[in-house]
Motif scaffolding. Sequence first.
Motif, PDB file in Angstrom:
ATOM      1  N   UNK A 214      15.930  18.690  -5.318  1.00 23.60           N
ATOM      2  CA  UNK A 214      17.046  17.768  -5.096  1.00 23.60           C
ATOM      3  C   UNK A 214      16.955  17.074  -3.750  1.00 23.60           C
ATOM      4  N   UNK A 215      17.307  15.783  -3.731  1.00 28.55           N
ATOM      5  CA  UNK A 215      17.390  14.984  -2.508  1.00 28.55           C
ATOM      6  C   UNK A 215      18.862  14.647  -2.307  1.00 28.55           C
ATOM      7  N   UNK A 216      19.348  14.837  -1.085  1.00 31.20           N
ATOM      8  CA  UNK A 216      20.789  14.762  -0.856  1.00 31.20           C
ATOM      9  C   UNK A 216      21.239  13.537  -0.056  1.00 31.20           C
ATOM     10  N   UNK A 217      20.302  12.711   0.429  1.00 28.49           N
ATOM     11  CA  UNK A 217      20.736  11.626   1.317  1.00 28.49           C
ATOM     12  C   UNK A 217      20.524  10.241   0.701  1.00 28.49           C
ATOM     13  N   UNK A 218      20.547  10.153  -0.631  1.00 26.45           N
ATOM     14  CA  UNK A 218      20.475   8.860  -1.306  1.00 26.45           C
ATOM     15  C   UNK A 218      21.905   8.390  -1.596  1.00 26.45           C
TER      16      UNK A 218
ATOM     17  N   UNK B 299      14.401   7.175  12.223  1.00 26.53           N
ATOM     18  CA  UNK B 299      14.762   8.393  11.505  1.00 26.53           C
ATOM     19  C   UNK B 299      13.897   8.489  10.260  1.00 26.53           C
ATOM     20  N   UNK B 300      13.337   9.663  10.017  1.00 27.31           N
ATOM     21  CA  UNK B 300      12.490   9.833   8.839  1.00 27.31           C
ATOM     22  C   UNK B 300      13.356  10.179   7.630  1.00 27.31           C
ATOM     23  N   UNK B 301      14.039   9.174   7.137  1.00 24.06           N
ATOM     24  CA  UNK B 301      14.887   9.323   5.964  1.00 24.06           C
ATOM     25  C   UNK B 301      14.492   8.273   4.936  1.00 24.06           C
ATOM     26  N   UNK B 302      14.544   8.622   3.665  1.00 23.15           N
ATOM     27  CA  UNK B 302      14.226   7.649   2.625  1.00 23.15           C
ATOM     28  C   UNK B 302      15.147   6.441   2.733  1.00 23.15           C
ATOM     29  N   UNK B 303      16.422   6.684   3.036  1.00 26.52           N
ATOM     30  CA  UNK B 303      17.367   5.564   3.081  1.00 26.52           C
ATOM     31  C   UNK B 303      17.026   4.604   4.212  1.00 26.52           C
TER      32      UNK B 303
ATOM     33  N   UNK C 237       0.860  -1.182   0.000  1.00 22.30           N
ATOM     34  CA  UNK C 237       0.000   0.000   0.000  1.00 22.30           C
ATOM     35  C   UNK C 237       0.897   1.232   0.000  1.00 22.30           C
ATOM     36  N   UNK C 238       0.962   1.912  -1.134  1.00 27.51           N
ATOM     37  CA  UNK C 238       1.820   3.088  -1.271  1.00 27.51           C
ATOM     38  C   UNK C 238       2.865   2.879  -2.335  1.00 27.51           C
ATOM     39  N   UNK C 239       2.875   3.754  -3.336  1.00 23.23           N
ATOM     40  CA  UNK C 239       3.816   3.635  -4.455  1.00 23.23           C
ATOM     41  C   UNK C 239       4.866   4.735  -4.425  1.00 23.23           C
ATOM     42  N   UNK C 240       5.208   5.200  -3.220  1.00 21.40           N
ATOM     43  CA  UNK C 240       6.314   6.145  -3.078  1.00 21.40           C
ATOM     44  C   UNK C 240       7.640   5.417  -3.188  1.00 21.40           C
ATOM     45  N   UNK C 241       8.761   6.113  -2.963  1.00 21.96           N
ATOM     46  CA  UNK C 241      10.072   5.477  -3.148  1.00 21.96           C
ATOM     47  C   UNK C 241      10.276   4.238  -2.279  1.00 21.96           C
ATOM     48  N   UNK C 242       9.793   4.262  -1.036  1.00 19.28           N
ATOM     49  CA  UNK C 242       9.986   3.119  -0.144  1.00 19.28           C
ATOM     50  C   UNK C 242       9.118   1.942  -0.589  1.00 19.28           C
TER      51      UNK C 242
END
Length: 336
Positions: free
Chosen positions: A50-54, A296-300, A9-14
Amino acid sequence: MHETDVAIIGAGPVGLFAVFECGMLKMRCTVIDALDAIGGQCTALYPEKPIYDIPAHPAIAGGDLIAALDRQIAPFAPRLLLGQRVERMTDLGDGWIVIATSAGETVRAKAVIIAAGAGAFGPNRPPLPGIEAFEATSGVRYFVNKREDFRGKSVVIAGGGDSAVDWALSLKDIAAKVMFVHRRPKFRAAPETVAQLEAAAERGEVEMVVPYQLHGLAGDDGVLRAVEVATLKGEIRTLPADHLLAFFGLSMELGPIAEWGLGLTHNHVTVTPATCETNIPGVFAIGDIATYPGKLKLILQGFSEAAMAAHAIHPRVFPGEALHFEYSTSKGVKTA
């Protein structure tokens, strides 16, 4: 009704990376999202931000990250159910979980991964009289789809978080003028980007309008002409502007997810850190919607949670089958 190994459920990056991690373990996925396109907030709110933590990317635009993830999951051919949200989830008690969507689709899955960000989102709007007229003509915006829209324009940016600072740095090179409004000289953004903003202000590339708050809007027929700002003492300035970008965060609501019996902490789903499983067996939560000590609320970090959830799900999909984990460098993926 159709069957799948894992319903995401959810098609975002994660959520998209969870497709890859499940695919590497030979598990089929169906992905459901309320938006009409994959990418979640990266697509809807900041495709050019821009995203900087990938890892391995000093900077990557939100849209480019989603395009890369789309290519990464292509070999696993997930089924995408877009433009519909999950309304109900039912644990059948026999190893299957059934979810029903707003479009009448029914999915039967061995496991469910909730990667729905923090639920449905919308911008926190500043309480300015007549703001709706300027929203309709894009004089007032809450996110940026196309950076080029601001070339040669006078732009007022209001807010003190990462989005406000990042867009001030990005637009200073193409806008005629960037004015940054904040109520105090302290910011909630990453220290490095704040330092870059302060350096840009010293060079005259960004005008810092501090300490001020939004006070009013001026214009005719929805065409923005100026933004009025005021100090706490009531001192008012008028900033000639073509656009106001107001970055005061997003208001989130879980929607039907809140009614599924999941353990919730401040509108977030509580999970076991080692597996990302919720209090409902077979239901997992990853990304911004999940919470646990040290989160931590980070994409990584969401990417890491996707891998942990996929490995925890494997025994449900293939009971009694030993998982001989191999690194992706040795296993490989056939590209489409």
